[in-house]
Write a protein that holds these residues in place. Structure first.
Motif, PDB file in Angstrom:
ATOM      1  N   VAL A 170       0.833  -1.204   0.000  1.00 53.50           N
ATOM      2  CA  VAL A 170       0.000   0.000   0.000  1.00 53.50           C
ATOM      3  C   VAL A 170       0.864   1.249   0.000  1.00 53.50           C
ATOM      4  O   VAL A 170       0.635   2.190  -0.773  1.00 53.50           O
ATOM      5  CB  VAL A 170      -0.956  -0.006   1.215  1.00 53.50           C
ATOM      6  CG1 VAL A 170      -1.636   1.350   1.370  1.00 53.50           C
ATOM      7  CG2 VAL A 170      -2.003  -1.099   1.060  1.00 53.50           C
ATOM      8  N   TYR A 171       1.869   1.285   0.887  1.00 51.29           N
ATOM      9  CA  TYR A 171       2.740   2.460   0.982  1.00 51.29           C
ATOM     10  C   TYR A 171       3.386   2.778  -0.357  1.00 51.29           C
ATOM     11  O   TYR A 171       3.371   3.918  -0.829  1.00 51.29           O
ATOM     12  CB  TYR A 171       3.842   2.217   2.021  1.00 51.29           C
ATOM     13  CG  TYR A 171       3.408   2.389   3.459  1.00 51.29           C
ATOM     14  CD1 TYR A 171       2.141   2.829   3.780  1.00 51.29           C
ATOM     15  CD2 TYR A 171       4.278   2.109   4.503  1.00 51.29           C
ATOM     16  CE1 TYR A 171       1.741   2.984   5.090  1.00 51.29           C
ATOM     17  CE2 TYR A 171       3.893   2.264   5.823  1.00 51.29           C
ATOM     18  CZ  TYR A 171       2.619   2.693   6.118  1.00 51.29           C
ATOM     19  OH  TYR A 171       2.226   2.860   7.401  1.00 51.29           O
ATOM     20  N   VAL A 172       3.994   1.757  -0.978  1.00 54.14           N
ATOM     21  CA  VAL A 172       4.760   1.994  -2.199  1.00 54.14           C
ATOM     22  C   VAL A 172       3.830   2.191  -3.399  1.00 54.14           C
ATOM     23  O   VAL A 172       4.070   3.055  -4.239  1.00 54.14           O
ATOM     24  CB  VAL A 172       5.730   0.821  -2.457  1.00 54.14           C
ATOM     25  CG1 VAL A 172       6.529   1.051  -3.729  1.00 54.14           C
ATOM     26  CG2 VAL A 172       6.669   0.646  -1.265  1.00 54.14           C
ATOM     27  N   PHE A 173       2.763   1.395  -3.484  1.00 54.39           N
ATOM     28  CA  PHE A 173       1.837   1.485  -4.613  1.00 54.39           C
ATOM     29  C   PHE A 173       1.188   2.860  -4.673  1.00 54.39           C
ATOM     30  O   PHE A 173       1.066   3.460  -5.737  1.00 54.39           O
ATOM     31  CB  PHE A 173       0.754   0.402  -4.483  1.00 54.39           C
ATOM     32  CG  PHE A 173      -0.125   0.262  -5.695  1.00 54.39           C
ATOM     33  CD1 PHE A 173       0.201  -0.621  -6.704  1.00 54.39           C
ATOM     34  CD2 PHE A 173      -1.279   1.021  -5.826  1.00 54.39           C
ATOM     35  CE1 PHE A 173      -0.610  -0.753  -7.832  1.00 54.39           C
ATOM     36  CE2 PHE A 173      -2.087   0.907  -6.940  1.00 54.39           C
ATOM     37  CZ  PHE A 173      -1.754   0.014  -7.954  1.00 54.39           C
TER      38      PHE A 173
ATOM     39  N   LEU B  27      13.177  -1.363  -0.118  1.00 54.47           N
ATOM     40  CA  LEU B  27      13.622  -2.444  -0.986  1.00 54.47           C
ATOM     41  C   LEU B  27      12.635  -2.683  -2.130  1.00 54.47           C
ATOM     42  O   LEU B  27      13.026  -2.970  -3.264  1.00 54.47           O
ATOM     43  CB  LEU B  27      13.781  -3.730  -0.168  1.00 54.47           C
ATOM     44  CG  LEU B  27      14.960  -3.755   0.806  1.00 54.47           C
ATOM     45  CD1 LEU B  27      14.802  -4.873   1.822  1.00 54.47           C
ATOM     46  CD2 LEU B  27      16.277  -3.913   0.054  1.00 54.47           C
ATOM     47  N   THR B  28      11.342  -2.555  -1.826  1.00 56.66           N
ATOM     48  CA  THR B  28      10.328  -2.815  -2.841  1.00 56.66           C
ATOM     49  C   THR B  28      10.350  -1.762  -3.939  1.00 56.66           C
ATOM     50  O   THR B  28      10.243  -2.092  -5.136  1.00 56.66           O
ATOM     51  CB  THR B  28       8.927  -2.863  -2.192  1.00 56.66           C
ATOM     52  OG1 THR B  28       8.922  -3.844  -1.157  1.00 56.66           O
ATOM     53  CG2 THR B  28       7.876  -3.228  -3.221  1.00 56.66           C
ATOM     54  N   ILE B  29      10.482  -0.485  -3.576  1.00 48.05           N
ATOM     55  CA  ILE B  29      10.526   0.564  -4.596  1.00 48.05           C
ATOM     56  C   ILE B  29      11.781   0.406  -5.461  1.00 48.05           C
ATOM     57  O   ILE B  29      11.768   0.678  -6.665  1.00 48.05           O
ATOM     58  CB  ILE B  29      10.470   1.975  -3.961  1.00 48.05           C
ATOM     59  CG1 ILE B  29      10.243   3.051  -5.022  1.00 48.05           C
ATOM     60  CG2 ILE B  29      11.730   2.287  -3.185  1.00 48.05           C
ATOM     61  CD1 ILE B  29       8.880   3.052  -5.627  1.00 48.05           C
TER      62      ILE B  29
ATOM     63  N   ALA C 216      11.704  -0.212  -9.477  1.00 51.84           N
ATOM     64  CA  ALA C 216      12.417   0.650 -10.420  1.00 51.84           C
ATOM     65  C   ALA C 216      13.347  -0.169 -11.312  1.00 51.84           C
ATOM     66  O   ALA C 216      13.455   0.088 -12.517  1.00 51.84           O
ATOM     67  CB  ALA C 216      13.213   1.709  -9.660  1.00 51.84           C
ATOM     68  N   SER C 217      14.004  -1.166 -10.731  1.00 54.04           N
ATOM     69  CA  SER C 217      14.959  -1.956 -11.493  1.00 54.04           C
ATOM     70  C   SER C 217      14.271  -2.717 -12.617  1.00 54.04           C
ATOM     71  O   SER C 217      14.734  -2.717 -13.770  1.00 54.04           O
ATOM     72  CB  SER C 217      15.685  -2.937 -10.570  1.00 54.04           C
ATOM     73  OG  SER C 217      16.608  -3.712 -11.298  1.00 54.04           O
ATOM     74  N   PHE C 218      13.143  -3.358 -12.316  1.00 53.38           N
ATOM     75  CA  PHE C 218      12.478  -4.138 -13.362  1.00 53.38           C
ATOM     76  C   PHE C 218      11.741  -3.234 -14.342  1.00 53.38           C
ATOM     77  O   PHE C 218      11.914  -3.337 -15.556  1.00 53.38           O
ATOM     78  CB  PHE C 218      11.493  -5.133 -12.754  1.00 53.38           C
ATOM     79  CG  PHE C 218      10.759  -5.939 -13.798  1.00 53.38           C
ATOM     80  CD1 PHE C 218      11.358  -7.036 -14.387  1.00 53.38           C
ATOM     81  CD2 PHE C 218       9.491  -5.562 -14.209  1.00 53.38           C
ATOM     82  CE1 PHE C 218      10.699  -7.756 -15.370  1.00 53.38           C
ATOM     83  CE2 PHE C 218       8.820  -6.279 -15.194  1.00 53.38           C
ATOM     84  CZ  PHE C 218       9.430  -7.389 -15.776  1.00 53.38           C
ATOM     85  N   ALA C 219      10.904  -2.317 -13.818  1.00 57.35           N
ATOM     86  CA  ALA C 219      10.059  -1.512 -14.699  1.00 57.35           C
ATOM     87  C   ALA C 219      10.881  -0.562 -15.568  1.00 57.35           C
ATOM     88  O   ALA C 219      10.618  -0.415 -16.763  1.00 57.35           O
ATOM     89  CB  ALA C 219       9.043  -0.730 -13.866  1.00 57.35           C
ATOM     90  N   HIS C 220      11.896   0.082 -14.975  1.00 53.46           N
ATOM     91  CA  HIS C 220      12.687   1.059 -15.725  1.00 53.46           C
ATOM     92  C   HIS C 220      13.756   0.397 -16.579  1.00 53.46           C
ATOM     93  O   HIS C 220      13.888   0.707 -17.777  1.00 53.46           O
ATOM     94  CB  HIS C 220      13.331   2.052 -14.755  1.00 53.46           C
ATOM     95  CG  HIS C 220      14.248   3.040 -15.419  1.00 53.46           C
ATOM     96  ND1 HIS C 220      13.807   3.998 -16.301  1.00 53.46           N
ATOM     97  CD2 HIS C 220      15.600   3.198 -15.347  1.00 53.46           C
ATOM     98  CE1 HIS C 220      14.821   4.719 -16.732  1.00 53.46           C
ATOM     99  NE2 HIS C 220      15.922   4.248 -16.172  1.00 53.46           N
TER     100      HIS C 220
ATOM    101  N   ARG D 250       2.811   2.401 -14.605  1.00 50.01           N
ATOM    102  CA  ARG D 250       1.920   1.245 -14.499  1.00 50.01           C
ATOM    103  C   ARG D 250       2.729  -0.034 -14.315  1.00 50.01           C
ATOM    104  O   ARG D 250       2.402  -0.880 -13.469  1.00 50.01           O
ATOM    105  CB  ARG D 250       1.038   1.151 -15.741  1.00 50.01           C
ATOM    106  CG  ARG D 250       0.020   0.020 -15.687  1.00 50.01           C
ATOM    107  CD  ARG D 250      -1.030   0.158 -16.769  1.00 50.01           C
ATOM    108  NE  ARG D 250      -0.438   0.211 -18.110  1.00 50.01           N
ATOM    109  CZ  ARG D 250      -0.408   1.319 -18.853  1.00 50.01           C
ATOM    110  NH1 ARG D 250      -0.957   2.452 -18.403  1.00 50.01           N
ATOM    111  NH2 ARG D 250       0.142   1.301 -20.055  1.00 50.01           N
ATOM    112  N   ALA D 251       3.809  -0.175 -15.083  1.00 46.31           N
ATOM    113  CA  ALA D 251       4.682  -1.345 -14.934  1.00 46.31           C
ATOM    114  C   ALA D 251       5.323  -1.371 -13.557  1.00 46.31           C
ATOM    115  O   ALA D 251       5.447  -2.434 -12.931  1.00 46.31           O
ATOM    116  CB  ALA D 251       5.762  -1.326 -16.020  1.00 46.31           C
ATOM    117  N   GLY D 252       5.704  -0.195 -13.044  1.00 46.96           N
ATOM    118  CA  GLY D 252       6.309  -0.114 -11.721  1.00 46.96           C
ATOM    119  C   GLY D 252       5.349  -0.545 -10.630  1.00 46.96           C
ATOM    120  O   GLY D 252       5.721  -1.273  -9.698  1.00 46.96           O
ATOM    121  N   LYS D 253       4.100  -0.127 -10.725  1.00 45.65           N
ATOM    122  CA  LYS D 253       3.119  -0.473  -9.693  1.00 45.65           C
ATOM    123  C   LYS D 253       2.769  -1.965  -9.731  1.00 45.65           C
ATOM    124  O   LYS D 253       2.582  -2.588  -8.689  1.00 45.65           O
ATOM    125  CB  LYS D 253       1.869   0.386  -9.861  1.00 45.65           C
ATOM    126  CG  LYS D 253       2.095   1.851  -9.503  1.00 45.65           C
ATOM    127  CD  LYS D 253       0.820   2.661  -9.552  1.00 45.65           C
ATOM    128  CE  LYS D 253       1.064   4.088  -9.058  1.00 45.65           C
ATOM    129  NZ  LYS D 253      -0.180   4.897  -9.040  1.00 45.65           N
TER     130      LYS D 253
END
Length: 553
Positions: free
Chosen positions: A197-200, A377-379, A383-387, A406-409
């Protein structure tokens, strides 16, 4: 409900702090107070996260907080991201049980920041955009380097997430009296859901506010306990050390080196290997590096590290007093017999000093610590996968802002679910090797490539790939065949006999090997890299010229 006894000692041999002995249930204090204070923290931080979500419109907002944080704010957030539950519970417990040798962990954690300040912070901020892979691929071939960097980043994040999530379940056994497998699994799921929830919702902005609040609470709470402990001994640190030595079964041995690492040559080498991993790995942890992109200028990046060093240094000085305070005021066997073992020293000391209320505050801080670290760690994994992978490799840089967010979330949700399942699966197991893996992978796979990319003109794509994959694989293999996994009572498989590598940390071998492979791959490469890109990277990293335009556009 099972019970156990805490035996207390008086400060400097005078009247007891508590009358006689206190019989405590496994929840130690009031579970409702502990949960109530934690719920208050969640409500307050959710308020800031929801506010932050209103201004999270672009990928720069989601991954880098819009680069609008000051050096002081970012430095405080770095401290909140870095000071995990292992730092708070683990270091205090290690000092209480092993004395001098336990404090060596804190020394390693702190010294690492000098490396980050001198060699990494400003240069990374000038060269990158959102992730470590931006820097590593700047003057090398984009596709293979970004994939390799994403793999090492995700490996570090996952192996760092698992012990944090499992630690959340283990901590509950002591703080709120939930000691069943199902109960701890439920708590892990709740912590993971809050993290998602926090990161999304808030992205990096929301995560940063959570980390700032958590760092403030952790350092203030530790400061209050430190002053309290010193006051009991008339602010005489020598008196505190004397009582700790008197109360500890090993006596004055806890005041000098060798209690944990001085048994033989292998334990001494183990300490050297651990020191390599801590000092070099910290400066290459992806969730630390990503924070350098949340500030507007390189000057703020430097200031971030200076503020972080001050806060982290103060905190580790507090752990020295609190660890020896626990050794002086609590019975040694009681600490080891408590749920969580030596990690219980900090909450037990809080209960001894201030009863249920102080324990409730400290327990809430411990929960907040886990929550803030897993959010960071989650953010980073997102970032690593989506970006890097989806945006730059799969979509070849043609992904728009909304698509990348959208990919990041989606990645946040997937990583969160995997972390929950992994944390539940790791319950009851020795997860110390996972933390060692995180630091060893970062030191082996990431740092050599970062330093070569920034400082060596002849570094090539082949050198980067050999270094990253070689460091990653060697660290994994050495850990897999070490005593941490096989053959000891505390091992992952205590009955096995595949401990072919005698040390518990691979850093002594895998880090030099990764540096060597980076050099060997570069000098044997027949394909020269673009000298213009190398010159551009050198000028930008050292001066910042051109960095702002590249970041914004």
């Amino acid at each position: 409900m099972s019970t156990w006894t805490i035996s207390t000692r008086s400060a400097a041999g005078e009247l007891p702090v508590a009358s006689g002995e206190a019989t405590l249930s496994t929840d130690v204090g009031s579970p409702w107070v502990n949960l109530g204070i934690f719920a208050l923290f969640v409500v307050v931080t959710l308020y800031f996260v929801i506010r932050a979500s209103r201004t999270t419109k672009t990928s720069a907002d989601f991954y880098a907080g819009g680069r609008g944080f000051s050096g002081t704010q970012n430095g405080t957030a770095i401290a909140g991201d870095y000071l995990s539950a292992a730092s708070f519970l683990g270091v205090i417990g290690a000092v209480a049980v092993y004395g001098y040798d336990g404090f060596l962990y804190a020394v390693g954690f702190l010294v690492a920041w000098l490396l980050a300040l001198l060699l990494v912070a400003e240069l990374m901020r000038n060269t990158g955009k959102f992730t470590m892979a931006d820097v590593l691929s700047f003057r090398l071939r984009q596709r293979p380097v970004r994939i390799a960097a994403a793999i090492t980043t995700l490996a570090v994040c996952v192996f760092y997430l698992l012990p944090q999530m499992a630690g959340a379940g283990g901590l509950v056994a002591l703080l709120i009296g939930v000691d069943s497998w199902a109960g701890q699994a439920l708590v892990i799921a709740v912590v993971g859901a809050l993290m998602i929830v926090y990161v999304f919702i808030g992205g990096m902005k929301g995560t940063t506010f959570v980390q700032i609040i958590k760092a403030t609470l952790l350092i203030l709470g530790s400061a209050v306990m430190t002053i309290w402990v010193l006051a009991l001994f008339g602010f005489n640190f020598s008196g505190l050390l004397g009582d700790a030595a008197t109360n500890h079964p090993d006596g004055e041995a806890i005041l000098g080196p060798g209690l944990q690492y001085g048994a033989d040559a292998f334990t001494r080498l183990d300490f050297v290997s651990l020191g390599f991993a801590l000092v070099l790995g910290t400066a290459a942890l992806p969730h630390v590096l990503i924070r350098f992109y949340t500030v507007p200028t390189a000057k703020d990046a430097r200031k971030s590290v200076v503020v972080a060093i001050a806060l982290i240094g103060a905190f580790y000085l507090f752990t020295l007093v609190l660890g020896y305070g626990a050794a002086a005021l609590l019975d040694h066997e009681t600490i080891l017999a408590a749920p969580g073992g030596q990690n219980a020293a900090a909450p037990l000391l809080a209960y001894e000093l201030g009863g249920t209320l102080l324990l409730g505050v400290i327990s809430a801080v411990a929960f907040a610590t886990i929550l803030a670290v897993v959010a960071g760690l989650t953010i980073t994994a997102s970032a690593s996968f989506a970006h890097d992978v989806y945006g730059q490799v799969i979509k070849k840089g043609q992904l728009d802002e909304k698509g990348e967010m959208r990919a990041g979330k989606i990645t946040v949700v997937v990583v969160g679910i995997l972390a929950i399942l992994g944390g539940i699966g790791a319950q009851g197991q020795n997860v110390a090797f996972l933390v060692a893996l995180a630091f060893a992978i970062a030191a082996s796979a990431n740092l050599p490539t970062i330093l070569y990319s920034l400082f060596w003109k002849r570094f090539t794509t082949r050198g980067a790939l050999w270094s990253m994959y070689g460091g990653l694989i060697s660290a994994l293999v050495l850990i897999a065949f070490s005593p941490v996994v096989w053959g000891r009572p505390t091992s992952f498989f205590p009955e096995g006999s595949l401990d072919l590598y005698p040390l518990t940390n691979p850093g002594l071998v895998s880090i030099p090997l990764a540096f060597f492979l980076g050099w060997l791959g570069s000098v044997t490469s027949k394909v020269a890299e673009d000298p213009a890109k190398q010159a551009e990277m050198e000028i930008r990293s050292l001066t910042g010229v051109g960095a702002e335009k590249a970041v914004d556009h």
